[in-house]
Motif scaffolding. Sequence first.
Motif, short mmCIF file in Angstrom:
data_model
loop_
_atom_site.label_atom_id
_atom_site.label_comp_id
_atom_site.label_asym_id
_atom_site.label_seq_id
_atom_site.Cartn_x
_atom_site.Cartn_y
_atom_site.Cartn_z
N UNK A 195 1.05 -1.11 -0.13
CA UNK A 195 -0.18 -0.04 0.11
C UNK A 195 0.95 1.27 -0.03
N UNK A 196 0.54 2.29 -0.82
CA UNK A 196 1.41 3.42 -0.88
C UNK A 196 0.73 4.65 -0.65
N UNK A 197 -0.78 4.77 -0.51
CA UNK A 197 -1.23 5.90 -0.16
C UNK A 197 -2.84 5.66 0.32
N UNK A 198 -3.16 6.69 1.08
CA UNK A 198 -4.54 6.57 1.64
C UNK A 198 -5.20 7.82 1.72
N UNK A 199 -6.67 8.14 1.36
CA UNK A 199 -7.18 9.21 1.25
C UNK A 199 -8.70 8.87 1.98
N UNK A 200 -9.30 9.38 3.08
CA UNK A 200 -10.63 8.93 3.51
C UNK A 200 -10.63 7.60 3.78
N UNK A 201 -11.78 6.85 3.19
CA UNK A 201 -12.13 5.60 3.34
C UNK A 201 -11.36 4.50 2.34
N UNK A 202 -10.44 5.41 1.61
CA UNK A 202 -9.64 4.42 0.48
C UNK A 202 -8.33 4.34 0.84
N UNK A 203 -7.66 3.29 0.44
CA UNK A 203 -6.06 3.11 0.18
C UNK A 203 -5.97 2.71 -1.06
N UNK A 204 -4.79 2.91 -1.68
CA UNK A 204 -4.23 2.51 -3.12
C UNK A 204 -2.89 1.69 -2.74
N UNK A 205 -2.87 0.73 -3.78
CA UNK A 205 -1.81 -0.10 -3.79
C UNK A 205 -0.76 0.45 -4.79
N UNK A 206 0.54 -0.33 -4.86
CA UNK A 206 1.62 0.30 -5.80
C UNK A 206 1.24 -0.11 -7.19
N UNK A 207 0.01 -0.66 -7.65
CA UNK A 207 -0.31 -0.82 -9.12
C UNK A 207 -1.63 0.02 -9.27
N UNK A 208 -1.73 0.96 -8.39
CA UNK A 208 -2.72 1.87 -8.70
C UNK A 208 -4.43 1.48 -8.24
N UNK B 132 -7.35 0.62 -6.23
CA UNK B 132 -8.31 1.49 -5.00
C UNK B 132 -8.87 0.19 -4.14
N UNK B 133 -8.81 0.48 -2.75
CA UNK B 133 -9.67 -0.50 -1.96
C UNK B 133 -10.15 0.31 -1.06
N UNK B 134 -11.38 -0.04 -0.75
CA UNK B 134 -12.12 0.37 0.47
C UNK B 134 -11.66 -0.08 1.75
N UNK B 135 -11.14 0.50 2.74
CA UNK B 135 -10.29 0.25 3.58
C UNK B 135 -11.34 -0.15 4.99
N UNK B 136 -11.97 -1.21 4.97
CA UNK B 136 -12.86 -1.86 5.97
C UNK B 136 -12.14 -2.43 7.01
N UNK B 137 -10.83 -2.31 7.06
CA UNK B 137 -10.19 -2.89 8.26
C UNK B 137 -9.50 -1.79 8.94
N UNK B 138 -9.65 -0.56 8.60
CA UNK B 138 -8.92 0.72 9.20
C UNK B 138 -7.63 0.23 9.75
N UNK B 139 -6.67 -0.30 8.83
CA UNK B 139 -5.40 -0.82 9.43
C UNK B 139 -6.07 -2.15 10.24
N UNK B 140 -5.85 -2.26 11.65
CA UNK B 140 -6.65 -3.00 12.46
C UNK B 140 -7.46 -2.17 13.24
N UNK B 141 -8.61 -1.75 13.04
CA UNK B 141 -9.33 -0.77 13.79
C UNK B 141 -8.57 0.25 14.45
N UNK B 142 -7.84 1.14 13.42
CA UNK B 142 -6.96 2.26 13.74
C UNK B 142 -7.41 3.20 13.11
N UNK B 143 -7.52 3.53 11.94
CA UNK B 143 -7.72 4.73 11.18
C UNK B 143 -9.15 5.24 11.44
N UNK B 144 -9.44 5.87 12.82
CA UNK B 144 -10.87 6.21 13.07
C UNK B 144 -11.27 7.22 12.08
N UNK B 145 -10.28 8.26 11.72
CA UNK B 145 -10.74 9.27 11.04
C UNK B 145 -10.61 8.90 9.57
#
Length: 403
Positions: free
Chosen positions: A28-41, A43-56
Amino acid sequence: MHDTHHENTAELYDSYVLGNYGKPQLTLVRGDGVYVWDDEGNRYLDFGSGIAVSALGHAHPAWVAAVREQLHRLTHASNLYRNRNQGRLAKTLAAKCGPGRVFFCNSGAEANEALIKLSRLHGNRKAGREGTCFKVVAAENGFHGRTFGGMSATAQEKIRQGFAPLVPGFAFGKLNDLESFERLVDDETSAVFLETIQGEGGIHPCTAGFLRGIRDLCDRKGVLMILDEVQCGVGRTGRFFAYEKAGIQPDAIGMAKGLGSGFPIGAVWVHERYAGLFTPGSHGTTFGGTPLACAAGLATLYVIERDDLMGNVRENAPGWMEELEAVRAACPAKLLSVRGEGYMVGLQLASDPLPVAAAMRRHGMLTVPASGNVIRLLPPLIARKDDLSRAVEIVRSALAETG
Ligand SMILES: Cc1ncc(COP(=O)(O)O)c(C=O)c1O
């Protein structure tokens, strides 16, 4: 600084990173809001929030601004000196927990170590001498971290295996079975220690009645009631702490994960009655409560309040559960149950969850597996109705094409 053009991150991991996490599937290379992106571009809905971490969620502007501002001002000063942010964050947390005091550390396991030490101090004071009253009664199937104290408080064999001898004095009752705790709590017991909602164990909430029963038991026996809210706390259930549904007050609380929304921070709140057990020199950590970590914590709590993110969770979670329940009803042989509270949901599958989690990833959503064939959905607290519905679609598609 580094030549990054010719680097293959997977190869670097294969050669240099210790293998304790198995083989991660994505870079993973980038995140914005509820999304993260991998190195191939992708996009994923981040419904792990890391592991319950990224509250915001990721890169929240108010959080970034607060951390950046503090970076320029003062990052670290040690606990030999006061810093304003630590005092402010302690006050903010005490306002949520009750009359008491706060110790800051860097992770959930570290918070739990402090809580286990607190139980020893309490037991020793109660017994009038060291080493006779130190039993801690925890719950089967719980999870409290990977340090020796955390592992010892964790009954699951897969966590403990290979590390004997562990810390003595832990016993395990059955979650939501008050009688099993009544049987274990005796004159040699210093604390009952529970996750309010078991996370890694597969999303099993304590019932309100059980929590009230444990409170009463602890009061009768002079035993501390300690709650591990590392995963379920800081707004995840739509309440600041999951235990609030029971209308009780524990004697001590551990928190971490969501508290810094991605910046490492852990904290322990201790009721005023027991706060004096920690005397000068009895505990400490170099990095606990730095101005920077506490700036991240303050920004997280500020945005949760300002944007009423707990209200957001309370408003959206019931409809989300209904949608997920409809998916279960459509394929009950694959999805056995949907359970949880707020934005802490477990999908109980009939078989190995890893292929289903992989299918969800292919469809653009990250989740976290848990024990007992469970997939955890732990969206950031900023997730809106549309994000939740998108997640339901992905669950539906992933189930349709697996098993
Ligand atoms: C309930 C609970 N307690 C403690 C921990 C350990 O926290 P950390 O990984 O920050 O040490 C975790 C981590 O998953 C947890 O879920």
